[in-house]
Design an enzyme around this catalytic site. Structure first.
Site, PDB file in Angstrom:
ATOM      1  N   CYS A 287     -44.128 -13.659  22.018  1.00  0.00           N
ATOM      2  CA  CYS A 287     -43.065 -14.226  21.191  1.00  0.00           C
ATOM      3  C   CYS A 287     -42.430 -15.431  21.891  1.00  0.00           C
ATOM      4  O   CYS A 287     -42.000 -15.336  23.032  1.00  0.00           O
ATOM      5  CB  CYS A 287     -42.028 -13.147  20.941  1.00  0.00           C
ATOM      6  SG  CYS A 287     -40.622 -13.741  20.020  1.00  0.00           S
TER       7      CYS A 287
ATOM      8  N   CYS B 194     -38.597 -14.404  22.698  1.00  0.00           N
ATOM      9  CA  CYS B 194     -38.151 -13.415  23.691  1.00  0.00           C
ATOM     10  C   CYS B 194     -39.229 -12.993  24.680  1.00  0.00           C
ATOM     11  O   CYS B 194     -38.948 -12.287  25.643  1.00  0.00           O
ATOM     12  CB  CYS B 194     -37.568 -12.195  22.999  1.00  0.00           C
ATOM     13  SG  CYS B 194     -38.808 -11.086  22.322  1.00  0.00           S
TER      14      CYS B 194
ATOM     15  N   CYS C 113     -42.669  -9.367  16.232  1.00  0.00           N
ATOM     16  CA  CYS C 113     -42.273  -9.143  17.617  1.00  0.00           C
ATOM     17  C   CYS C 113     -41.468  -7.855  17.714  1.00  0.00           C
ATOM     18  O   CYS C 113     -40.440  -7.713  17.054  1.00  0.00           O
ATOM     19  CB  CYS C 113     -41.436 -10.315  18.125  1.00  0.00           C
ATOM     20  SG  CYS C 113     -40.716  -9.993  19.738  1.00  0.00           S
TER      21      CYS C 113
ATOM     22  N   CYS D  18     -37.548  -8.859  19.485  1.00  0.00           N
ATOM     23  CA  CYS D  18     -36.405  -9.465  18.803  1.00  0.00           C
ATOM     24  C   CYS D  18     -36.537  -9.431  17.285  1.00  0.00           C
ATOM     25  O   CYS D  18     -35.656  -9.888  16.575  1.00  0.00           O
ATOM     26  CB  CYS D  18     -36.225 -10.904  19.277  1.00  0.00           C
ATOM     27  SG  CYS D  18     -37.579 -11.992  18.812  1.00  0.00           S
TER      28      CYS D  18
ATOM     29  N   ASP E 146     -60.730 -33.605  30.075  1.00  0.00           N
ATOM     30  CA  ASP E 146     -61.086 -32.289  30.607  1.00  0.00           C
ATOM     31  C   ASP E 146     -61.841 -31.521  29.524  1.00  0.00           C
ATOM     32  O   ASP E 146     -61.296 -31.229  28.468  1.00  0.00           O
ATOM     33  CB  ASP E 146     -59.800 -31.537  30.984  1.00  0.00           C
ATOM     34  CG  ASP E 146     -60.091 -30.154  31.525  1.00  0.00           C
ATOM     35  OD1 ASP E 146     -61.267 -29.847  31.806  1.00  0.00           O
ATOM     36  OD2 ASP E 146     -59.137 -29.375  31.664  1.00  0.00           O
TER      37      ASP E 146
END
Lengths: 464, 241
Positions: free
Chosen positions: A210, A213, A232, A235, A362
């Protein structure tokens, strides 16, 4: 000021003209030149256009923006758009310069601009958009940006700074959905239910945790990568209800049909392309339509005639066999492309991997692509690896379990394309990173015409 | 049976570093050496004594903090295993983590595990680009290449570097060193990932892991044409070969 903008535009237009003469596309150079002459060029030009829509995010920018441009044009509006995908400040400026009169005048109704995630803060400050569409966030060209978290947070703070902007957000991507918290009016779009519910493809899930949180998300189902019904446990942040939502989706070889609920009304959308991810792009367009005051039926009608841009599942015919060209630029998109080549017909595959600035220098991200899924696919007869990092691509395939006898290395794109076209399969798939795309497209057109006189299909839609 | 231990694959998963695990495992299997991979996630128990090859990759700042806290509770076990000759490959963020601390630009010191003698200092400029190094193992000097992308600059204390920079920045862009080597611990800033195309190094790690188990078997050579080609293209481009 007036003199400087006129000088900048003149210089930009000359650069455009010269670039075309010398075989370039002129998609960025005019912007580079004009900004050098007068740094305020973009701001001065953008100010004259009453409505600006910026499309940002990792995947789907070009398609969403081009779909939206098509919709507005079908409504009779005059638009400025950076259709070729030149999405840094130079490319955006170039789009305005091409449209501007020699004295810097613009009479357009709207500017539709796809903007690179890292360039977004700078471009948004200058263009002052009316609407911002955020598609999704995947790992992409990290060597330019630092980590994904930073890119997302820069965009977030930028949105907080632009007054009167309205948002169109992907409800299925937690990294995007969190932008509802920036305090601007928003519309959510997403896939309604378990349309494509499947197991997680862990290697490319960018956001398992999340952003608010830090707890690990629980998913009811995934669409692809981290897109899906997230929640989540810490929270309570969860996939929000969507204003624009696809309820059913089914795809054929050439088309995608979906039933979409826009607020309270249902609309049928038929896209003339088979990539599943294009559903998300179409939903974003319908969402933007709500802010721009365009009826869903009008949008659906325009989408049914959408012609893919270069390298967005573009189709060719060579000696009677279908040839597809698709852009690949990050693990999430590459995995979707691999899904497309999973059909049971025997085929030959070409992959061009470049490591120029625009591709991302890259190339280690190819190790995050699920090439291991190819091991089971016996119907791929030959892999032709091409581009500046052809050898590295071949190495990746070897470690994914592809027999080395099936892997050929042709660093020169021309010889690679010719080789794959002469393959024994009943179809050819070409995948290319950004800077390899145009060379491949150019060669493909030439050979498909020369050898077999097969015209490139001018558009995919052949509704029967 | 060799046990490969992949630490926090969900969190330390930047820049395709899982390619290092793929390379190590494949090169075992191609030789008929039995191997298994154990993925250790946040909060799960680890028995370092059972591991033969431990891989620690890099993550974004937030993820880096999460795992440092988790690993801190097992620092002593890890340090013991390292003294006992555990083969470890630590890349980028995983490398920095093993040192004393990471000092941010505003001077805050985020403590590391303090197992190895070096520290890292945030730099104002990100060190990004292709890199070639020369390293020495088993009495031979060899070249390796990859891609570096770090803003932290690492300074070694009483510990040997992994190699010498031929092209690129290395640990800090100043002293010409790249990575760190202590016993069987190999630390490096090289992504790419490191092991697939630098197969000489991979085989060396594999041999160390087998030797530690008292397995002195002859490791047969493999056809490394693809590996050598991929490496040669980049070394040539950087003008070192």
């Amino acid at each position: 000021m007036r003199i400087r903008i006129i000088a900048a535009i003149a210089a930009g237009k000359v650069a455009h003209y010269l670039s075309r003469i010398f075989g370039g596309r002129g998609s960025s150079l005019p912007g580079v030149v004009a900004l050098r002459v007068f740094p305020g060029t973009l701001e001065a030009l953008a100010r004259q256009v009453p409505c600006a829509v910026l499309v940002t995010g990792t995947n789907g920018k070009t398609t969403t923006n081009n779909m939206l441009a098509g919709v507005l044009e079908s409504c009779g509006r005059r638009v400025i758009a950076n259709r070729e995908g030149a999405n840094l400040i130079t490319g955006v400026t170039a789009a305005f310069i091409r449209a501007a009169g020699i004295r810097g005048g613009l009479k357009h109704d709207a500017a539709l601009l796809e903007v690179d995630e890292a360039a977004f803060p700078q471009v948004a400050e200058l263009v002052k958009p009316t609407v911002v569409v955020v598609t999704n966030f995947f790992r992409d060209q990290l060597d330019r940006y630092g980590e994904l978290d930073k890119t997302v947070s820069y965009i977030k703070t930028t949105l907080q700074r632009i007054p009167a902007v309205k948002l169109v957000l992907n409800a299925d991507d937690p990294l995007v959905a969190q932008f509802a918290g920036v305090g601007r009016p928003f519309i959510f779009y997403g896939l309604g239910n378990r349309i494509r519910g499947k197991e997680a493809q862990t290697p490319t899930r960018e956001a398992r945790f999340c952003p608010l949180c830090g707890k690990e998300f629980i998913y009811a189902y995934y669409h692809y990568s981290q897109l899906g019904a997230f929640r989540c446990p810490g929270c309570g942040f969860a996939r929000p209800p969507a204003d624009v939502e696809a309820n059913t989706v089914f795809t054929t070889d050439h088309t995608t049909h979906c039933s979409v609920r826009v607020k309270e009304t249902l609309t049928q959308v038929i896209l003339p392309t088979s990539g599943f991810y294009n559903v998300f792009n179409a939903l974003a367009v319908l969402g933007a339509g709500l802010w721009l005051g365009i009826a869903p039926e009008k949008i659906a009608a325009s989408l049914s005639t959408y012609v893919p841009a270069v390298g967005r599942l573009q189709k060719f015919v060579y000696k009677g066999r279908p040839v597809y060209l698709n852009l690949v630029k990050n693990p999430a998109g590459f995995n979707e492309s691999l899904n497309l080549i999973g059909s049971p017909q025997p085929k030959d595959v070409f992959i061009a991997l470049n490591d120029n600035d625009a591709d991302g220098r890259d190339i280690s991200w190819i190790w995050d692509v699920d090439f291991e899924s190819l091991e089971r696919q016996k119907q791929i007869l030959c892999f032709v690896c091409s581009g500046r990092r052809a050898e590295e691509m071949a190495l990746r395939l070897k470690y994914a379990g592809v027999p080395t006898g099936k892997i050929e290395v042709h660093p020169a794109i021309k010889s690679g394309v010719r080789r794959v076209l002469e393959g024994m399969g009943s179809g050819v798939y070409l995948l290319a990173t950004y800077t390899a795309l145009w060379p491949v497209d150019k060669i493909l057109r030439r050979y498909a015409m020369e050898v077999n006189n097969a015209d490139r299909l001018s558009s995919l839609p052949r509704p029967s | 049976m060799l046990t490969v231990c992949h630490l926090y694959p969900d969190l330390l998963n930047l820049y395709g570093d899982r390619g290092n695990i793929i390379a190590f495992v494949k090169r075992c299997r191609w030789r008929g050496i039995p191997v298994q991979v154990e993925e250790i996630n946040l909060g799960e128990s680890i028995d370092f004594a059972r591991a033969d090859f431990l891989f620690l990759g890099g993550g974004s700042d937030r993820e880096q903090e999460l795992i440092t806290a988790d690993l801190r509770t097992r620092t002593a076990d890890l340090a013991d295993a390292i003294e006992d000759g555990l083969v470890v490959l630590a890349i980028c963020g995983g490398y920095q983590l093993l040192g004393h601390y990471y000092r941010t630009l505003d001077g805050t010191e985020i403590p590391g595990l303090g197992i190895l003698d070096f520290y890292t200092q945030a730099g104002s400029k990100r060190l990004i680009g292709n890199i070639a190094i020369e390293l020495e193992f088993g009495g031979h000097k060899v070249q390796a290449c990859g891609f570096e992308n770090h803003s932290g600059q690492t300074f070694l204390g009483n510990i040997k570097p992994l190699g010498r920079v031929l092209k690129g920045y290395g640990n800090n862009g100043r002293d010409g060193f790249e990575g760190a080597r202590y016993k069987n611990v190999f630390c490096s800033y090289l992504h790419g990932p490191l092991l697939p195309k630098n197969s000489h190094l991979t085989d060396y790690l594999l041999r160390l892991a087998l030797n530690r188990r008292g397995d002195k078997r002859f490791i047969k050579g493999l056809d490394d044409t693809f590996e050598k080609n991929a490496r040669r293209v980049m070394l040539r481009r950087m003008g070192v070969k």
